[in-house]
Structure formats: structure tokens, C-alpha cells
Design a protein around this motif. Sequence first.
Motif, PDB file in Angstrom:
ATOM      1  N   VAL B  83       0.842  -1.202   0.000  1.00  0.00           N
ATOM      2  CA  VAL B  83       0.000   0.000   0.000  1.00  0.00           C
ATOM      3  C   VAL B  83       0.882   1.258   0.000  1.00  0.00           C
ATOM      4  O   VAL B  83       0.618   2.226  -0.724  1.00  0.00           O
ATOM      5  CB  VAL B  83      -0.955  -0.005   1.218  1.00  0.00           C
ATOM      6  CG1 VAL B  83      -1.669   1.320   1.369  1.00  0.00           C
ATOM      7  CG2 VAL B  83      -1.967  -1.138   1.080  1.00  0.00           C
ATOM      8  N   SER B  84       1.961   1.231   0.785  1.00  0.00           N
ATOM      9  CA  SER B  84       2.865   2.381   0.841  1.00  0.00           C
ATOM     10  C   SER B  84       3.532   2.625  -0.504  1.00  0.00           C
ATOM     11  O   SER B  84       3.779   3.780  -0.875  1.00  0.00           O
ATOM     12  CB  SER B  84       3.939   2.154   1.906  1.00  0.00           C
ATOM     13  OG  SER B  84       3.328   1.980   3.150  1.00  0.00           O
ATOM     14  N   LEU B  85       3.818   1.552  -1.226  1.00  0.00           N
ATOM     15  CA  LEU B  85       4.417   1.704  -2.561  1.00  0.00           C
ATOM     16  C   LEU B  85       3.444   2.421  -3.507  1.00  0.00           C
ATOM     17  O   LEU B  85       3.876   3.231  -4.340  1.00  0.00           O
ATOM     18  CB  LEU B  85       4.812   0.337  -3.136  1.00  0.00           C
ATOM     19  CG  LEU B  85       5.610   0.389  -4.436  1.00  0.00           C
ATOM     20  CD1 LEU B  85       6.999   0.977  -4.208  1.00  0.00           C
ATOM     21  CD2 LEU B  85       5.746  -0.998  -5.056  1.00  0.00           C
ATOM     22  N   VAL B  86       2.161   2.167  -3.350  1.00  0.00           N
ATOM     23  CA  VAL B  86       1.157   2.868  -4.170  1.00  0.00           C
ATOM     24  C   VAL B  86       1.221   4.376  -3.880  1.00  0.00           C
ATOM     25  O   VAL B  86       1.238   5.202  -4.792  1.00  0.00           O
ATOM     26  CB  VAL B  86      -0.262   2.317  -3.890  1.00  0.00           C
ATOM     27  CG1 VAL B  86      -1.331   3.173  -4.548  1.00  0.00           C
ATOM     28  CG2 VAL B  86      -0.370   0.878  -4.373  1.00  0.00           C
ATOM     29  N   PHE B  87       1.302   4.723  -2.578  1.00  0.00           N
ATOM     30  CA  PHE B  87       1.373   6.148  -2.222  1.00  0.00           C
ATOM     31  C   PHE B  87       2.707   6.768  -2.647  1.00  0.00           C
ATOM     32  O   PHE B  87       2.764   7.945  -3.015  1.00  0.00           O
ATOM     33  CB  PHE B  87       1.112   6.333  -0.722  1.00  0.00           C
ATOM     34  CG  PHE B  87      -0.339   6.186  -0.384  1.00  0.00           C
ATOM     35  CD1 PHE B  87      -1.215   7.234  -0.627  1.00  0.00           C
ATOM     36  CD2 PHE B  87      -0.850   5.003   0.122  1.00  0.00           C
ATOM     37  CE1 PHE B  87      -2.570   7.111  -0.352  1.00  0.00           C
ATOM     38  CE2 PHE B  87      -2.197   4.871   0.396  1.00  0.00           C
ATOM     39  CZ  PHE B  87      -3.064   5.921   0.161  1.00  0.00           C
ATOM     40  N   ALA B  88       3.774   5.956  -2.619  1.00  0.00           N
ATOM     41  CA  ALA B  88       5.078   6.450  -3.095  1.00  0.00           C
ATOM     42  C   ALA B  88       5.014   6.741  -4.597  1.00  0.00           C
ATOM     43  O   ALA B  88       5.599   7.713  -5.076  1.00  0.00           O
ATOM     44  CB  ALA B  88       6.163   5.429  -2.791  1.00  0.00           C
ATOM     45  N   THR B  89       4.279   5.906  -5.329  1.00  0.00           N
ATOM     46  CA  THR B  89       4.109   6.125  -6.774  1.00  0.00           C
ATOM     47  C   THR B  89       3.375   7.438  -7.024  1.00  0.00           C
ATOM     48  O   THR B  89       3.773   8.228  -7.894  1.00  0.00           O
ATOM     49  CB  THR B  89       3.306   4.950  -7.393  1.00  0.00           C
ATOM     50  OG1 THR B  89       3.941   3.728  -7.028  1.00  0.00           O
ATOM     51  CG2 THR B  89       3.235   5.050  -8.898  1.00  0.00           C
ATOM     52  N   ILE B  90       2.314   7.683  -6.234  1.00  0.00           N
ATOM     53  CA  ILE B  90       1.574   8.949  -6.362  1.00  0.00           C
ATOM     54  C   ILE B  90       2.508  10.131  -6.095  1.00  0.00           C
ATOM     55  O   ILE B  90       2.494  11.134  -6.810  1.00  0.00           O
ATOM     56  CB  ILE B  90       0.376   8.976  -5.384  1.00  0.00           C
ATOM     57  CG1 ILE B  90      -0.676   7.954  -5.812  1.00  0.00           C
ATOM     58  CG2 ILE B  90      -0.235  10.373  -5.292  1.00  0.00           C
ATOM     59  CD1 ILE B  90      -1.807   7.764  -4.819  1.00  0.00           C
ATOM     60  N   THR B  91       3.357   9.986  -5.067  1.00  0.00           N
ATOM     61  CA  THR B  91       4.290  11.071  -4.718  1.00  0.00           C
ATOM     62  C   THR B  91       5.224  11.378  -5.889  1.00  0.00           C
ATOM     63  O   THR B  91       5.422  12.549  -6.246  1.00  0.00           O
ATOM     64  CB  THR B  91       5.136  10.651  -3.493  1.00  0.00           C
ATOM     65  OG1 THR B  91       4.258  10.233  -2.461  1.00  0.00           O
ATOM     66  CG2 THR B  91       6.000  11.789  -3.002  1.00  0.00           C
ATOM     67  N   LEU B  92       5.800  10.337  -6.474  1.00  0.00           N
ATOM     68  CA  LEU B  92       6.754  10.540  -7.569  1.00  0.00           C
ATOM     69  C   LEU B  92       6.073  11.184  -8.780  1.00  0.00           C
ATOM     70  O   LEU B  92       6.623  12.116  -9.381  1.00  0.00           O
ATOM     71  CB  LEU B  92       7.381   9.197  -7.983  1.00  0.00           C
ATOM     72  CG  LEU B  92       8.464   8.634  -7.051  1.00  0.00           C
ATOM     73  CD1 LEU B  92       8.869   7.245  -7.498  1.00  0.00           C
ATOM     74  CD2 LEU B  92       9.686   9.540  -7.014  1.00  0.00           C
ATOM     75  N   ILE B  93       4.886  10.696  -9.130  1.00  0.00           N
ATOM     76  CA  ILE B  93       4.225  11.216 -10.336  1.00  0.00           C
ATOM     77  C   ILE B  93       3.739  12.657 -10.125  1.00  0.00           C
ATOM     78  O   ILE B  93       3.957  13.524 -10.976  1.00  0.00           O
ATOM     79  CB  ILE B  93       3.047  10.297 -10.773  1.00  0.00           C
ATOM     80  CG1 ILE B  93       3.569   8.895 -11.101  1.00  0.00           C
ATOM     81  CG2 ILE B  93       2.346  10.876 -11.998  1.00  0.00           C
ATOM     82  CD1 ILE B  93       2.477   7.877 -11.393  1.00  0.00           C
ATOM     83  N   THR B  94       3.104  12.918  -8.977  1.00  0.00           N
ATOM     84  CA  THR B  94       2.604  14.286  -8.739  1.00  0.00           C
ATOM     85  C   THR B  94       3.766  15.284  -8.631  1.00  0.00           C
ATOM     86  O   THR B  94       3.666  16.410  -9.128  1.00  0.00           O
ATOM     87  CB  THR B  94       1.737  14.368  -7.463  1.00  0.00           C
ATOM     88  OG1 THR B  94       2.456  13.782  -6.378  1.00  0.00           O
ATOM     89  CG2 THR B  94       0.412  13.665  -7.628  1.00  0.00           C
ATOM     90  N   GLY B  95       4.871  14.838  -8.026  1.00  0.00           N
ATOM     91  CA  GLY B  95       6.054  15.701  -7.923  1.00  0.00           C
ATOM     92  C   GLY B  95       6.611  16.031  -9.302  1.00  0.00           C
ATOM     93  O   GLY B  95       7.014  17.170  -9.575  1.00  0.00           O
ATOM     94  N   SER B  96       6.618  15.030 -10.167  1.00  0.00           N
ATOM     95  CA  SER B  96       7.125  15.217 -11.515  1.00  0.00           C
ATOM     96  C   SER B  96       6.251  16.207 -12.304  1.00  0.00           C
ATOM     97  O   SER B  96       6.776  17.068 -13.029  1.00  0.00           O
ATOM     98  CB  SER B  96       7.154  13.849 -12.217  1.00  0.00           C
ATOM     99  OG  SER B  96       7.648  13.982 -13.505  1.00  0.00           O
ATOM    100  N   ILE B  97       4.937  16.095 -12.132  1.00  0.00           N
ATOM    101  CA  ILE B  97       4.012  17.005 -12.834  1.00  0.00           C
ATOM    102  C   ILE B  97       4.206  18.448 -12.335  1.00  0.00           C
ATOM    103  O   ILE B  97       4.255  19.396 -13.120  1.00  0.00           O
ATOM    104  CB  ILE B  97       2.550  16.533 -12.642  1.00  0.00           C
ATOM    105  CG1 ILE B  97       2.337  15.217 -13.412  1.00  0.00           C
ATOM    106  CG2 ILE B  97       1.556  17.584 -13.101  1.00  0.00           C
ATOM    107  CD1 ILE B  97       1.028  14.513 -13.115  1.00  0.00           C
TER     108      ILE B  97
END
Lengths: 53, 227
Positions: B83-97
Motif C-alpha cells: 500500500v505504501s508503494l502505491v502512495f510512493a508512486t503517487i508522490t513521484l508522479i505528482t512531484g514530476s508534474i
Amino acid sequence: MGSNFTFMFYGFLVAWMVVILYVIWIALRERKLRDELERVKRMVDERERETKK
Amino acid sequence: MRLKIILVLSVLSGALLAWNLHTMFLNVPDEANQGAVFRIIYFHVPSAITSMIGFYAGMFAGIAYLARKDLRFDAFAASVNEVSLVFATITLITGSIWGRIIWGIWWTWDYRLTSYFVCWLMYLGYLMLRRAIDEPTTRARLSAVLSIFACVDIVLVWKSIEWYRTQHPGPVLSIRNGGGMAPGMEAPIYWNLLALAMLAAVLTIMRMRQQTMQREIDSLRRYAHAF
């Protein structure tokens, strides 16, 4: 300013999409596991009946 | 009981997320320099903190497994890390945008971004390791060790913006002595953190239940093959 708002929208969209896709994946997995559990339970029952015979 | 917890947390989390969306768009003005895109912080930062809390919870569960050899700790560790990896993915993508608009680039290899990306890769490796090993106790032992090892990187991620001044902004939250945001703009970050933490708890409980079902299936299969 237009692209600024568009990119904010993309950010929110991605965040929600990732969560929604993960929830859908969990729901599909739940169904698959339930079916598998039922199948294995039936298999165990059949084997137990065969052994008793 | 577990179903009740899932229901209560889901409703609370959903209501809080809806209320936060209302606050973000109707009560919080655009940031003076960044404009509307600054609102990405309301998902980026809470997702990052949720993932880090989850990874640490996974590490403690890993230690508990190594100490007690109870597979329930392993099930919790596997669930919470996924579950934490899912939130880490959101962090990386939103940060990139956000970076694409504010910095003009999608990605840069600065300390914060790189250490967090390495963290993401390690937990992806954690899940791949679990899929590769069939024997439950070996899988639990090795993944607990990897989880403890991977958590060292979380400290580097957390402290990197204090130790090194590079592309990523320094601390902005007042709890980290950042003081870079007006109180009215900062509060929704904590409310969204609470909402995402509750959502993460719900998802973790659901994945734990599935881990238990998988264990039951595996043991029934072994029993059936013993005839």
C-alpha cells in the motif's frame, strides 16, 4: 496560467486514478481468491469422500 | 469487527477527502508565484508522509516477525509495504508534474528525488522478491531483512532536504521549522494526510485479509495433496 491549471488537474487526476486502479485490483483479487477458496474446499471435500469409500 | 473498521474508516476518509477538495479549491487562493499548480502539494506531501509511515510500520512488522516467527506480522508487513508503494508512486508522479511547470523539467537527479526513487525501487524489489519465493518462512525472513535494509533510505529521504540544498524545495511545513506557508494554506495538508492515512489503513486491512485467504488456500491445497 492555463497550462498551470491543466497540470494541476493532471496531478489530481493521476493521484485519484492510481488509488482507484489499486482499489479495483484489490476487488478483483478478492473475487479471485474467494472463487479459488471455494474450489479448493470442494476439492478437499471430494477427496475426503473418496477416501472414506 | 474488521468489516466495521473498514466501513467506518472508508466513510471517514471519503468524507474528509471530499471536504478537503472543497477547501483546496474554494477556500485556498492560488499561490502568488506558482499559481494553481501549487495545490498538487496537498496530495504530494501527504502521500509521501503516508508512504514513509507505512514503510516504517512494515519495518517494525518485519522485526516483529524475525523475533516471534509469527506469519501474521509478515502478512501485515507485506500488505502495508505494498500500500505504501502505491502512495510512493503517487508522490513521484505528482512531484514530476509539479516540477514540469515550476522547474521546466519532469525530473532531475537531485538528492531528494534520487533517494526517494531508490526507495521506490527497493520496495518494488521487495514485492518481486515475495513473488519469487514460494516457501512462506523463507519468504517472510528474507523480505523482513530487505524491509529493514530499505528503511535506512527513508532517513536519507527525510533529511536530504536539510542536508543538501539542491533542486527540491527545502522544508516548508511549520512542524519541520519550514514556515514557508500561510497557516490557512498549510492546514489542508494535515487534513489530507489524515484522510490518506485512513485510506491506507483500509487498504492494508483488506490486503491482510487477502493474505490470510491465500494462506488458507495454500494449506488446504497441501492437505488435499496429502490424500
